[in-house]
Write an enzyme that holds these catalytic residues in place. Sequence first.
Site, PDB file in Angstrom:
ATOM      1  N   GLU A 486       0.610  -0.766  -0.152  1.00 20.27           N
ATOM      2  CA  GLU A 486       0.472   0.239   0.430  1.00 20.27           C
ATOM      3  C   GLU A 486       1.036   1.013   0.180  1.00 20.27           C
ATOM      4  O   GLU A 486       1.003   1.694  -1.160  1.00 20.27           O
ATOM      5  CB  GLU A 486      -0.794   0.171   1.094  1.00 20.27           C
ATOM      6  N   GLU A 764      -2.728   0.785  13.567  1.00 15.53           N
ATOM      7  CA  GLU A 764      -3.923   0.845  12.761  1.00 15.53           C
ATOM      8  C   GLU A 764      -5.042   1.180  12.961  1.00 15.53           C
ATOM      9  O   GLU A 764      -5.613   1.765  12.986  1.00 15.53           O
ATOM     10  CB  GLU A 764      -3.125   0.525  11.484  1.00 15.53           C
TER      11      GLU A 764
END
Length: 908
Positions: A486, A764
Site C-alpha cells: 500500500e 493502525e
Amino acid sequence: MKYLSYFLFLLLNSSIFAQVQITEMTCEHQQNPMGIDVLNPRLSWKLKAQERNILQTAYQIRVSSTQAFEKKNLVWDSGKTPSGESILQVYKGTALQSGKMYFWQVKVWDNQGRDTDWSNTASWEMGLLSINDWKAQWIEPTTQALPEIDNSKALMLRKNFALKNKIVSARAYVTSHGYYELSLNGQKVGNEVLTPGWTAYHKRLQYQVYDVTKMLRSGANAVGTMLGEGWFRSNLGWVNNKGYYGKRLGLLCQIYVKYADGTEDWVLSDGSWKATNEGPIKVNEIYDGENYDATREMKGWNEANFNESQWTNVSTAIFDNKNLVASEGAKVERIEELKPIKIFRTPKGLLVADMGQNMVGWIRLKVTGAKGTKIVLRHAEVLDKFGDFYTENLRKAKCMLTYTLKGEGEETYEPRFTFMGFRYVAIEGMDLKTENLTGIVVHSKMTPTGTFECSNSLVNQLQHNIQWGQKGNFVDVPTDCPQRDERLGWTGDAQAFCRTAAYNFDVSAFFTKWLKDVAADQRPDGSIPWVVPDILNKMDAATVPGSAGWGDVVVIAPWTMYLTYGDKQLLENQYPSMKAYVEFIRKKAGDSYLWKNGSIFGDWLFYKPVMDSHGEPDGYTDKDYISTAFYAYSTSLVKEAALVLGKEEDAKMYGEVFEKIKKAFNEQYVTGAGRIASDSQTAYVLALNFGLLPENLQAKAANYLVQDIKSRENHLSTGFLGTPYLCHVLTKNGYTDVAYDLLLQEKYPSWLYPVKMGATTIWERWDGQKVDSTFQDVGMNSFNHYAYGAIGDWMYRVVAGIEINSKSKGYKQFYLKPEPSVRLNYAKSTLNSPYGEIASGWEWKEDGKIKLTMKIPANTRATITLPKNKNGDFAGAKLIESLGLQNLKKTEKGIEVEAGSGEYVFEY
C-alpha cells in the site's frame, strides 16, 4: 480583584543585551536552498534577545548578485520598512535569473529605537525558470533494455566527457521517469535518496539541483546513472498498477559548468549516452525489495575511460516538460542509523535480528563469504505469540533483499530503489553478528520542532511512538503505512494528523509540496481521491468517489498550515481547490444542505467489541451524519480562508451556507434535549468541535459524551475521524479531567494499550495485537500508522499549553495555558516556532506549590493563563505593569495576563 496572599513571582534573564541578534535566516522554508523556481522568493529571519518585550518595528533587506553588497551589485534594497513581520517577506527586486545565486542580509529596528548590525549573509539559488532553460533531451534505451513491463532490472546509463579549463562552479539538474541515483567520477551525487520523489507526475515532476563543483576535474570525466522502477513504474496498491505512470524508464540530466576564464560548458543527456540492464540489480520493486548480484558488478562503470563497448545506444524521447517543477518538499535522506539490540533464533529456527524500533528504511549488510553465496533478508514488524517471524500483515509485499556475494573480502550492500517498514530482520545464508547489520532510517528530512515530556513513562513512550510513526510515514508523501502493499498518500490520515505533525517537525515544505499534488489530482467535479498521488483512478471514479473526512484534507490541511506557519501564499494557492471541493459537496447536498452518501469509510476503525456485532455498544456513527458534519466544517474553514484573503463576497456566502447546513443538521439529527440521533462518541465530538449545536444544547451534548465515556469505564470508542478531536472537545467543555482519564487509560481500547504491549510506533488498530498476543485481521493490520497519534497535539496544546491564537498566524501571538493534572508530577514542552523557541512546563513541588516555566521568543507576545492550584484555587498576584505583564484578569481557567518576549517562572 482579590488576590491570593501567598504568591511568588520570579523572572529569569533580567540582564539586558544592547543588541538584538538575527538568527536562522531562511528562504522559502528551506535552509540554503538550491533550485527555487518561484519568481519572488520569500525571506524569513528570527530575532534573539534576552531583554524582555522585544518587538521588531522595522526591517531592511538587501539582496546582491555577489557576496560584496556594493551598490552596483544590489538587485534589491527594501529600504527601512516599517513592519513587525519577520517571516515570509516577499522579494520585490529586479527580475531574478535562472540558475543564478543571490546573497542577502537583513537588519531590524526594535521597539526600543535601536537597530541591529547587518545579519550574517545567507543565500539562495534560482532553478530553471523556463522550459527553454532545459537543453538536455530525455533518453531511454533504444530497444528498451527493459523489454517487458514485468522485468524490473535496474537500468544503467553513462557518458564520458571532457572539461577543458579550471572549474569555478558546476551544477547538475536531474530528473527521471523512475527512481534515479546519479554519480560523477565514481561518486554518488547528493545525499538524497528515492529521487525525484513522488508527485502527480502527469502534472508535476520534480527535478533536483546539485552543486557538483568539487566532483568534476579538468580533463576526462564520466557521469553515470542507475534508474529503478520507483513510484513511476512499480506495482502500486492492491490493484494491478504496474507501470501506472509509464512503461519506459528515462533520464533528463544537464550539467552546467562555469570556467575561471568566464566560458562555460554543458554536459547533456542525449543520443550519445550508453545503456545496459545487465548490471547487479536484477529486481527492484518498492513493495518487493531488491535482488542484487554483486558478481554482475561492472567495476568503474561510472568512471572515465570505462570500456562501454558491450553497452547499447540510447534513444531520445520527446516530452513537452511542462510538468517539470523544482523540488520544494523536504528531501528524503538517510537520517540516522540503528544497531540490533538482540540476535536470536525463533522457535522455528529462523535467525532474526531485533532492531529495537519499528523503523522505515533498509538494512546495510556487511558480509564476507564465497563468491555466489546468497544472503536473503526478510522484514517484519512483529513476532507472533509463539515468538516466530510474522509477515501475514504484509499481504502481497515480499519486503525482501537478496544479495549474492562476489567473494572479494568484506562486502557492503544497501538497496537503492526500495524501502521497508520493519523491526525484525530474518537472515538466511550466513551467521549473524551485530556488526553485520545496520538499520538505515530513511524519511523526509524535517527539522524537529517539538518536544513533550511528562512524569508518566508510558505517555513519554506514546510521544516517542507518535514521532516515529510520523517519521516512518512521511517519506515524501504522507503514507498510511510503510510496510505492506500500500504505502499510499491516504488523505484521511493526513487530515487527522496534520496539526500534530506540525508540532513534532517543521512540515511546511512537506505539506506545501503534497498539497499541490492534492490540487493537481483533484477531479473535475471537485472531489478529492482517497489517495494522493491518485493511483486508484483506473477504477471507475463513479464507484470510487471521494469520502467525507478524507476529501476534507484539501481544506483542513491548508488552513492548519496557514495557522502554524503564517503562510498566506500557500492558502491563496490552495484556495481554488478548497472552494471547488466545498462546491462539489454543495452540489451533491442541494437545497437540503444534508450530504447523503458522501462517506465511504465512516469513522474508520471505530471501536467494535466483536467484528460486525452490535451487541455490546460499539462506536458506530451514521455515515450521512459524518458527511454533513464535515460539509459544515469545511464550509466554515473556507469562509475563514476567504476572510484572510480579502474575498469578502465568498466569506459572506459561505457564512450563510454554513448557517443553513447547521439548521438542517439540527433539524435532522439533534433533539431538543441535546441528544444526537447517531448516539456515539464521535457524533457528539464532531457536533461540538465543528460548532454545529446551538449554545443552549452544548453543555447537554458534552454531558452525554462524558456519560458514554464513563459508562465504558473511561474508554473511548472513536475511530479515525472522531479521535483527533475527542480530548479537545472535552477540554473546551470543562472536562479536561475526563480527557486525562482517556489519555492515561492503559486497557484496550486506549492510546497506552499498544504501549504496554511493546509498541514503538502507532498502530493502525486499537487492538492490532490482542492481549493473548494474537493478531487482528491479517488483511489490514499495520503496526506503523499515525492517525491515532493525533492525540499528540492535545498533549502539546492542553497538557503543556502551547496553543495557536487563531486570530494571529504563525505564533506571532499565541497562548500559554497549561491545564495540569494531579495525576502527573510534571509536564513540559518546547516548540521551535517560525519566530523562535516557545517553552511551557509545570511541576508540582513537594511543598504543595506549583511551578510554571515559560519562554516567549522575541517579536511575539503571549497570553499566559496561570491555572488553579491543587486546592482548586485560582493563582493570583499583583503583577505590576513595570515588569511588562499587562491586562491581568480572572477567567474560568485561572489568572490571565499578557506578556512579551522573555523567560518567566511562576511559583505559588
